[in-house]
Design a protein around this motif. Structure first.
Motif, PDB file in Angstrom:
ATOM      1  N   LEU A  62       5.727  -4.402   6.370  1.00 40.58           N
ATOM      2  CA  LEU A  62       6.201  -5.023   5.132  1.00 40.58           C
ATOM      3  C   LEU A  62       7.103  -6.224   5.444  1.00 40.58           C
ATOM      4  O   LEU A  62       7.061  -7.245   4.751  1.00 40.58           O
ATOM      5  CB  LEU A  62       6.915  -3.997   4.252  1.00 40.58           C
ATOM      6  N   ALA A  63       7.889  -6.127   6.510  1.00 43.96           N
ATOM      7  CA  ALA A  63       8.753  -7.245   6.919  1.00 43.96           C
ATOM      8  C   ALA A  63       7.903  -8.438   7.363  1.00 43.96           C
ATOM      9  O   ALA A  63       8.269  -9.596   7.118  1.00 43.96           O
ATOM     10  CB  ALA A  63       9.687  -6.809   8.046  1.00 43.96           C
ATOM     11  N   PHE A  64       6.755  -8.156   7.984  1.00 48.58           N
ATOM     12  CA  PHE A  64       5.840  -9.211   8.432  1.00 48.58           C
ATOM     13  C   PHE A  64       5.446 -10.122   7.256  1.00 48.58           C
ATOM     14  O   PHE A  64       5.387 -11.347   7.401  1.00 48.58           O
ATOM     15  CB  PHE A  64       4.603  -8.575   9.072  1.00 48.58           C
ATOM     16  N   PHE A  65       5.208  -9.547   6.079  1.00 44.84           N
ATOM     17  CA  PHE A  65       4.844 -10.354   4.905  1.00 44.84           C
ATOM     18  C   PHE A  65       5.976 -11.319   4.568  1.00 44.84           C
ATOM     19  O   PHE A  65       5.749 -12.505   4.360  1.00 44.84           O
ATOM     20  CB  PHE A  65       4.541  -9.450   3.694  1.00 44.84           C
ATOM     21  N   LYS A  66       7.211 -10.791   4.521  1.00 43.36           N
ATOM     22  CA  LYS A  66       8.377 -11.628   4.201  1.00 43.36           C
ATOM     23  C   LYS A  66       8.557 -12.731   5.237  1.00 43.36           C
ATOM     24  O   LYS A  66       8.723 -13.897   4.896  1.00 43.36           O
ATOM     25  CB  LYS A  66       9.642 -10.759   4.184  1.00 43.36           C
ATOM     26  N   GLU A  67       8.542 -12.331   6.517  1.00 46.85           N
ATOM     27  CA  GLU A  67       8.803 -13.280   7.597  1.00 46.85           C
ATOM     28  C   GLU A  67       7.786 -14.414   7.626  1.00 46.85           C
ATOM     29  O   GLU A  67       8.089 -15.508   8.090  1.00 46.85           O
ATOM     30  CB  GLU A  67       8.787 -12.554   8.956  1.00 46.85           C
ATOM     31  N   ASN A  68       6.583 -14.159   7.174  1.00 43.85           N
ATOM     32  CA  ASN A  68       5.525 -15.167   7.216  1.00 43.85           C
ATOM     33  C   ASN A  68       5.287 -15.834   5.868  1.00 43.85           C
ATOM     34  O   ASN A  68       4.308 -16.559   5.696  1.00 43.85           O
ATOM     35  CB  ASN A  68       4.234 -14.549   7.750  1.00 43.85           C
ATOM     36  N   GLY A  69       6.178 -15.563   4.914  1.00 44.24           N
ATOM     37  CA  GLY A  69       6.062 -16.190   3.602  1.00 44.24           C
ATOM     38  C   GLY A  69       4.827 -15.767   2.839  1.00 44.24           C
ATOM     39  O   GLY A  69       4.321 -16.514   2.006  1.00 44.24           O
ATOM     40  N   LEU A  70       4.323 -14.568   3.129  1.00 43.71           N
ATOM     41  CA  LEU A  70       3.143 -14.062   2.422  1.00 43.71           C
ATOM     42  C   LEU A  70       3.597 -13.251   1.211  1.00 43.71           C
ATOM     43  O   LEU A  70       4.547 -12.477   1.310  1.00 43.71           O
ATOM     44  CB  LEU A  70       2.317 -13.161   3.339  1.00 43.71           C
ATOM     45  N   LEU A  71       2.908 -13.440   0.107  1.00 41.76           N
ATOM     46  CA  LEU A  71       3.222 -12.625  -1.071  1.00 41.76           C
ATOM     47  C   LEU A  71       2.979 -11.161  -0.738  1.00 41.76           C
ATOM     48  O   LEU A  71       2.020 -10.839  -0.038  1.00 41.76           O
ATOM     49  CB  LEU A  71       2.335 -13.021  -2.245  1.00 41.76           C
ATOM     50  N   PRO A  72       3.819 -10.264  -1.244  1.00 39.71           N
ATOM     51  CA  PRO A  72       3.589  -8.840  -0.972  1.00 39.71           C
ATOM     52  C   PRO A  72       2.343  -8.345  -1.699  1.00 39.71           C
ATOM     53  O   PRO A  72       1.899  -8.957  -2.664  1.00 39.71           O
ATOM     54  CB  PRO A  72       4.848  -8.162  -1.519  1.00 39.71           C
ATOM     55  N   VAL A  73       1.805  -7.252  -1.210  1.00 44.01           N
ATOM     56  CA  VAL A  73       0.673  -6.593  -1.873  1.00 44.01           C
ATOM     57  C   VAL A  73       1.297  -5.590  -2.844  1.00 44.01           C
ATOM     58  O   VAL A  73       1.994  -4.665  -2.422  1.00 44.01           O
ATOM     59  CB  VAL A  73      -0.228  -5.882  -0.842  1.00 44.01           C
ATOM     60  N   ASN A  74       1.077  -5.785  -4.137  1.00 47.71           N
ATOM     61  CA  ASN A  74       1.722  -4.921  -5.140  1.00 47.71           C
ATOM     62  C   ASN A  74       1.158  -3.510  -5.136  1.00 47.71           C
ATOM     63  O   ASN A  74       1.873  -2.555  -5.418  1.00 47.71           O
ATOM     64  CB  ASN A  74       1.594  -5.530  -6.533  1.00 47.71           C
ATOM     65  N   LEU A  75      -0.132  -3.384  -4.862  1.00 46.64           N
ATOM     66  CA  LEU A  75      -0.767  -2.070  -4.915  1.00 46.64           C
ATOM     67  C   LEU A  75      -0.962  -1.554  -3.493  1.00 46.64           C
ATOM     68  O   LEU A  75      -1.864  -1.989  -2.780  1.00 46.64           O
ATOM     69  CB  LEU A  75      -2.108  -2.155  -5.643  1.00 46.64           C
ATOM     70  N   LYS A  76      -0.068  -0.661  -3.096  1.00 55.57           N
ATOM     71  CA  LYS A  76      -0.184  -0.093  -1.750  1.00 55.57           C
ATOM     72  C   LYS A  76       0.218   1.367  -1.798  1.00 55.57           C
ATOM     73  O   LYS A  76       1.036   1.766  -2.621  1.00 55.57           O
ATOM     74  CB  LYS A  76       0.652  -0.869  -0.737  1.00 55.57           C
ATOM     75  N   ALA A  77      -0.399   2.141  -0.909  1.00 61.48           N
ATOM     76  CA  ALA A  77      -0.121   3.575  -0.892  1.00 61.48           C
ATOM     77  C   ALA A  77      -0.307   4.101   0.523  1.00 61.48           C
ATOM     78  O   ALA A  77      -1.103   3.563   1.295  1.00 61.48           O
ATOM     79  CB  ALA A  77      -1.061   4.304  -1.842  1.00 61.48           C
ATOM     80  N   MET A  78       0.410   5.171   0.816  1.00 61.81           N
ATOM     81  CA  MET A  78       0.191   5.921   2.046  1.00 61.81           C
ATOM     82  C   MET A  78      -0.820   7.010   1.694  1.00 61.81           C
ATOM     83  O   MET A  78      -0.760   7.590   0.604  1.00 61.81           O
ATOM     84  CB  MET A  78       1.486   6.570   2.525  1.00 61.81           C
ATOM     85  N   LEU A  79      -1.719   7.303   2.613  1.00 65.71           N
ATOM     86  CA  LEU A  79      -2.653   8.401   2.408  1.00 65.71           C
ATOM     87  C   LEU A  79      -1.879   9.713   2.440  1.00 65.71           C
ATOM     88  O   LEU A  79      -1.050   9.924   3.317  1.00 65.71           O
ATOM     89  CB  LEU A  79      -3.721   8.393   3.509  1.00 65.71           C
ATOM     90  N   THR A  80      -2.130  10.579   1.463  1.00 68.24           N
ATOM     91  CA  THR A  80      -1.436  11.875   1.381  1.00 68.24           C
ATOM     92  C   THR A  80      -2.482  12.989   1.294  1.00 68.24           C
ATOM     93  O   THR A  80      -3.664  12.706   1.044  1.00 68.24           O
ATOM     94  CB  THR A  80      -0.540  11.955   0.129  1.00 68.24           C
ATOM     95  N   PRO A  81      -2.062  14.251   1.437  1.00 68.20           N
ATOM     96  CA  PRO A  81      -3.013  15.360   1.281  1.00 68.20           C
ATOM     97  C   PRO A  81      -3.662  15.380  -0.106  1.00 68.20           C
ATOM     98  O   PRO A  81      -4.750  15.925  -0.272  1.00 68.20           O
ATOM     99  CB  PRO A  81      -2.150  16.603   1.499  1.00 68.20           C
ATOM    100  N   VAL A  82      -3.023  14.786  -1.100  1.00 65.92           N
ATOM    101  CA  VAL A  82      -3.616  14.718  -2.446  1.00 65.92           C
ATOM    102  C   VAL A  82      -4.563  13.523  -2.541  1.00 65.92           C
ATOM    103  O   VAL A  82      -5.728  13.658  -2.920  1.00 65.92           O
ATOM    104  CB  VAL A  82      -2.513  14.614  -3.533  1.00 65.92           C
ATOM    105  N   THR A  83      -4.074  12.329  -2.160  1.00 63.51           N
ATOM    106  CA  THR A  83      -4.888  11.121  -2.349  1.00 63.51           C
ATOM    107  C   THR A  83      -6.094  11.055  -1.420  1.00 63.51           C
ATOM    108  O   THR A  83      -7.032  10.321  -1.703  1.00 63.51           O
ATOM    109  CB  THR A  83      -4.046   9.834  -2.195  1.00 63.51           C
ATOM    110  N   VAL A  84      -6.097  11.838  -0.354  1.00 62.35           N
ATOM    111  CA  VAL A  84      -7.247  11.829   0.562  1.00 62.35           C
ATOM    112  C   VAL A  84      -8.536  12.216  -0.180  1.00 62.35           C
ATOM    113  O   VAL A  84      -9.624  11.788   0.184  1.00 62.35           O
ATOM    114  CB  VAL A  84      -6.983  12.746   1.788  1.00 62.35           C
ATOM    115  N   HIS A  85      -8.409  12.973  -1.273  1.00 64.37           N
ATOM    116  CA  HIS A  85      -9.566  13.408  -2.062  1.00 64.37           C
ATOM    117  C   HIS A  85      -9.920  12.429  -3.183  1.00 64.37           C
ATOM    118  O   HIS A  85     -10.950  12.574  -3.825  1.00 64.37           O
ATOM    119  CB  HIS A  85      -9.299  14.791  -2.674  1.00 64.37           C
ATOM    120  N   TRP A  86      -9.059  11.457  -3.437  1.00 61.17           N
ATOM    121  CA  TRP A  86      -9.295  10.503  -4.522  1.00 61.17           C
ATOM    122  C   TRP A  86     -10.256   9.418  -4.076  1.00 61.17           C
ATOM    123  O   TRP A  86     -10.378   9.114  -2.890  1.00 61.17           O
ATOM    124  CB  TRP A  86      -7.985   9.840  -4.916  1.00 61.17           C
TER     125      TRP A  86
END
Length: 127
Positions: free
Chosen positions: A83-107
């Motif tokens: 996430l710091a890489f985006f800031k340091e390189n002047g890249l807009l952040p990605v608004n939609l992001k998620a970590m894979l979880t035991p619940v979302t793995v099935h989505w």
């Protein structure tokens, strides 16, 4: 140790994508660009986790345009650095992001996208 992986959706800006891919390659993070026909597949299948089978339903046009990324097996340090890489390189952040979880793995990607959009809207609508 399982491999750190990331799914990327709708990264249309070639220069932005090149910078992100360069970072991920340097950090040995496996990247998969997910295409619209795969949006109904479970995240487990997209990450090639054993035990997930292909969805027999064909995606007939369900789509979204926003950039989205799903991270698998990132340590909190790796996440902070990415996430710091985006800031340091002047890249807009990605608004939609998620970590894979035991619940979302099935989505599928569409369900995750809908949930992230709801969260994003709620977080940015408090007036």
């Amino acid at each position: 140790m399982s491999q750190t992986q990331i799914l990327l959706y709708n990264f249309k800006d070639e220069d932005r994508l090149r910078q992100i891919r360069r970072y991920l390659n340097r950090h040995r993070i496996s990247v998969r660009m997910v295409q619209q026909p795969e949006y109904l597949e479970s995240l487990g299948l997209l990450f090639e986790i054993p035990g997930f089978s292909k969805n027999p339903v064909f995606n007939l046009g369900k789509n979204f345009q926003e950039e989205m990324m799903v991270l698998k097996d990132f340590s909190s340090e790796q996440l902070d650095e990415f996430l710091a890489f985006f800031k340091e390189n002047g890249l807009l952040p990605v608004n939609l992001k998620a970590m894979l979880t035991p619940v979302t793995v099935h989505w599928d990607s569409l369900k995750l996208h809908d949930e992230l959009m709801k969260e994003h809207t709620e977080m940015h609508s408090h007036k």
